[in-house]
Design a protein around this motif. Structure first.
Motif, PDB file in Angstrom:
ATOM      1  N   MET A  34     -16.746   2.283   4.396  1.00 37.95           N
ATOM      2  CA  MET A  34     -15.345   2.306   3.973  1.00 37.95           C
ATOM      3  C   MET A  34     -14.579   1.399   4.919  1.00 37.95           C
ATOM      4  O   MET A  34     -14.950   1.292   6.108  1.00 37.95           O
ATOM      5  CB  MET A  34     -14.771   3.727   4.024  1.00 37.95           C
ATOM      6  N   GLY A  35     -13.542   0.771   4.431  1.00 44.10           N
ATOM      7  CA  GLY A  35     -12.840  -0.143   5.308  1.00 44.10           C
ATOM      8  C   GLY A  35     -11.463  -0.533   4.819  1.00 44.10           C
ATOM      9  O   GLY A  35     -11.057  -0.175   3.717  1.00 44.10           O
ATOM     10  N   TRP A  36     -10.808  -1.267   5.678  1.00 39.74           N
ATOM     11  CA  TRP A  36      -9.474  -1.785   5.390  1.00 39.74           C
ATOM     12  C   TRP A  36      -9.461  -3.295   5.588  1.00 39.74           C
ATOM     13  O   TRP A  36     -10.031  -3.814   6.552  1.00 39.74           O
ATOM     14  CB  TRP A  36      -8.432  -1.147   6.313  1.00 39.74           C
ATOM     15  N   TYR A  37      -8.785  -3.975   4.675  1.00 39.73           N
ATOM     16  CA  TYR A  37      -8.588  -5.408   4.732  1.00 39.73           C
ATOM     17  C   TYR A  37      -7.094  -5.663   4.545  1.00 39.73           C
ATOM     18  O   TYR A  37      -6.367  -4.790   4.069  1.00 39.73           O
ATOM     19  CB  TYR A  37      -9.389  -6.105   3.627  1.00 39.73           C
ATOM     20  N   ARG A  38      -6.661  -6.843   4.917  1.00 37.14           N
ATOM     21  CA  ARG A  38      -5.253  -7.160   4.714  1.00 37.14           C
ATOM     22  C   ARG A  38      -5.103  -8.610   4.307  1.00 37.14           C
ATOM     23  O   ARG A  38      -5.945  -9.452   4.600  1.00 37.14           O
ATOM     24  CB  ARG A  38      -4.427  -6.891   5.976  1.00 37.14           C
ATOM     25  N   GLN A  39      -3.978  -8.869   3.645  1.00 40.83           N
ATOM     26  CA  GLN A  39      -3.679 -10.221   3.205  1.00 40.83           C
ATOM     27  C   GLN A  39      -2.216 -10.511   3.456  1.00 40.83           C
ATOM     28  O   GLN A  39      -1.343  -9.832   2.896  1.00 40.83           O
ATOM     29  CB  GLN A  39      -4.013 -10.392   1.723  1.00 40.83           C
ATOM     30  N   VAL A  92      -0.305  -7.050   2.900  1.00 38.72           N
ATOM     31  CA  VAL A  92      -0.752  -6.005   1.989  1.00 38.72           C
ATOM     32  C   VAL A  92      -2.112  -5.522   2.487  1.00 38.72           C
ATOM     33  O   VAL A  92      -3.023  -6.323   2.686  1.00 38.72           O
ATOM     34  CB  VAL A  92      -0.854  -6.516   0.540  1.00 38.72           C
ATOM     35  N   TYR A  93      -2.228  -4.240   2.682  1.00 38.87           N
ATOM     36  CA  TYR A  93      -3.456  -3.633   3.189  1.00 38.87           C
ATOM     37  C   TYR A  93      -4.228  -3.014   2.029  1.00 38.87           C
ATOM     38  O   TYR A  93      -3.676  -2.220   1.263  1.00 38.87           O
ATOM     39  CB  TYR A  93      -3.125  -2.590   4.249  1.00 38.87           C
ATOM     40  N   TYR A  94      -5.496  -3.389   1.953  1.00 38.32           N
ATOM     41  CA  TYR A  94      -6.366  -2.927   0.872  1.00 38.32           C
ATOM     42  C   TYR A  94      -7.502  -2.079   1.433  1.00 38.32           C
ATOM     43  O   TYR A  94      -8.119  -2.437   2.444  1.00 38.32           O
ATOM     44  CB  TYR A  94      -6.978  -4.103   0.135  1.00 38.32           C
ATOM     45  N   CYS A  95      -7.780  -1.007   0.742  1.00 44.01           N
ATOM     46  CA  CYS A  95      -8.915  -0.164   1.072  1.00 44.01           C
ATOM     47  C   CYS A  95     -10.122  -0.645   0.268  1.00 44.01           C
ATOM     48  O   CYS A  95      -9.978  -1.040  -0.900  1.00 44.01           O
ATOM     49  CB  CYS A  95      -8.563   1.272   0.706  1.00 44.01           C
ATOM     50  N   LYS A  96     -11.292  -0.612   0.876  1.00 44.51           N
ATOM     51  CA  LYS A  96     -12.520  -0.947   0.173  1.00 44.51           C
ATOM     52  C   LYS A  96     -13.580   0.107   0.458  1.00 44.51           C
ATOM     53  O   LYS A  96     -13.734   0.557   1.599  1.00 44.51           O
ATOM     54  CB  LYS A  96     -13.053  -2.315   0.596  1.00 44.51           C
ATOM     55  N   ASN A 104     -18.843  -2.520  -4.740  1.00 44.85           N
ATOM     56  CA  ASN A 104     -17.578  -2.518  -4.018  1.00 44.85           C
ATOM     57  C   ASN A 104     -16.451  -2.023  -4.915  1.00 44.85           C
ATOM     58  O   ASN A 104     -16.361  -2.409  -6.083  1.00 44.85           O
ATOM     59  CB  ASN A 104     -17.227  -3.925  -3.532  1.00 44.85           C
ATOM     60  N   TYR A 105     -15.588  -1.232  -4.344  1.00 46.39           N
ATOM     61  CA  TYR A 105     -14.384  -0.771  -5.042  1.00 46.39           C
ATOM     62  C   TYR A 105     -13.182  -1.047  -4.147  1.00 46.39           C
ATOM     63  O   TYR A 105     -13.238  -0.805  -2.936  1.00 46.39           O
ATOM     64  CB  TYR A 105     -14.482   0.732  -5.343  1.00 46.39           C
ATOM     65  N   TRP A 106     -12.107  -1.535  -4.778  1.00 40.41           N
ATOM     66  CA  TRP A 106     -10.905  -1.898  -4.035  1.00 40.41           C
ATOM     67  C   TRP A 106      -9.726  -1.049  -4.496  1.00 40.41           C
ATOM     68  O   TRP A 106      -9.581  -0.739  -5.683  1.00 40.41           O
ATOM     69  CB  TRP A 106     -10.553  -3.360  -4.253  1.00 40.41           C
ATOM     70  N   GLY A 107      -8.853  -0.732  -3.541  1.00 43.93           N
ATOM     71  CA  GLY A 107      -7.598  -0.086  -3.877  1.00 43.93           C
ATOM     72  C   GLY A 107      -6.586  -1.112  -4.350  1.00 43.93           C
ATOM     73  O   GLY A 107      -6.839  -2.320  -4.333  1.00 43.93           O
ATOM     74  N   GLN A 108      -5.419  -0.619  -4.750  1.00 47.19           N
ATOM     75  CA  GLN A 108      -4.391  -1.505  -5.307  1.00 47.19           C
ATOM     76  C   GLN A 108      -3.566  -2.185  -4.226  1.00 47.19           C
ATOM     77  O   GLN A 108      -2.833  -3.130  -4.508  1.00 47.19           O
ATOM     78  CB  GLN A 108      -3.460  -0.701  -6.233  1.00 47.19           C
ATOM     79  N   GLY A 109      -3.695  -1.716  -2.992  1.00 49.24           N
ATOM     80  CA  GLY A 109      -2.967  -2.319  -1.881  1.00 49.24           C
ATOM     81  C   GLY A 109      -1.685  -1.575  -1.553  1.00 49.24           C
ATOM     82  O   GLY A 109      -1.032  -1.019  -2.437  1.00 49.24           O
ATOM     83  N   THR A 110      -1.353  -1.583  -0.284  1.00 50.01           N
ATOM     84  CA  THR A 110      -0.102  -0.980   0.170  1.00 50.01           C
ATOM     85  C   THR A 110       0.560  -1.938   1.166  1.00 50.01           C
ATOM     86  O   THR A 110      -0.117  -2.497   2.035  1.00 50.01           O
ATOM     87  CB  THR A 110      -0.343   0.409   0.796  1.00 50.01           C
ATOM     88  N   GLN A 111       1.852  -2.137   1.009  1.00 48.68           N
ATOM     89  CA  GLN A 111       2.566  -3.115   1.825  1.00 48.68           C
ATOM     90  C   GLN A 111       2.896  -2.542   3.200  1.00 48.68           C
ATOM     91  O   GLN A 111       3.417  -1.418   3.304  1.00 48.68           O
ATOM     92  CB  GLN A 111       3.865  -3.543   1.131  1.00 48.68           C
TER      93      GLN A 111
END
Length: 116
Positions: A34-39, A92-96, A104-111
């Motif tokens: 499980m993890g977090w990514y950002r853009q 925007v932070y995304y959960c994976k 892989n599954y991605w969340g919708q993102g949170t600002q």
């Protein structure tokens, strides 16, 4: 289908803290990583932190010592505690979630916005 619901983003001043949560639901095979990514605007999505099913963590150099990732396997939830936030953490932070079939599954993102 797997759904990931993120929460906890928002606006904070530099030096402040936020805690992100991501809960997985639906038809879930055993979860591996499980993890977090950002853009950030105009930039590519980048890894922030990951945690394996065994609890091994990995962090981007830019967040080491400030962010902490954890997971609750009973709740299929991953958390990201973010302290000493900087304006450059804005994005925007995304959960994976990666299951044992390597899907892989991605969340919708949170600002997350950090003001100086």
């Amino acid at each position: 289908q797997v759904q990931l619901v993120e929460s906890g983003g928002g606006l904070v001043q530099a030096g402040g803290s936020l805690r992100l949560s991501c809960a997985a639901s639906g038809t879930i095979y055993s979860i591996n990583a499980m993890g977090w990514y950002r853009q950030a605007p105009g930039k590519q999505r980048e890894l922030v932190a990951t945690v394996t099913s065994g609890g091994r963590t990995n962090y981007a150099d830019s967040v080491k010592g400030r962010f902490s990732i954890s997971r609750d396997n009973n709740k299929n939830t991953v958390y990201l505690q973010m302290d000493s936030l900087k304006p450059e953490d804005t994005g925007v932070y995304y959960c994976k979630v990666v299951d044992v079939r390597a899907l892989n599954y991605w969340g919708q993102g949170t600002q997350v916005t950090v003001s100086s």
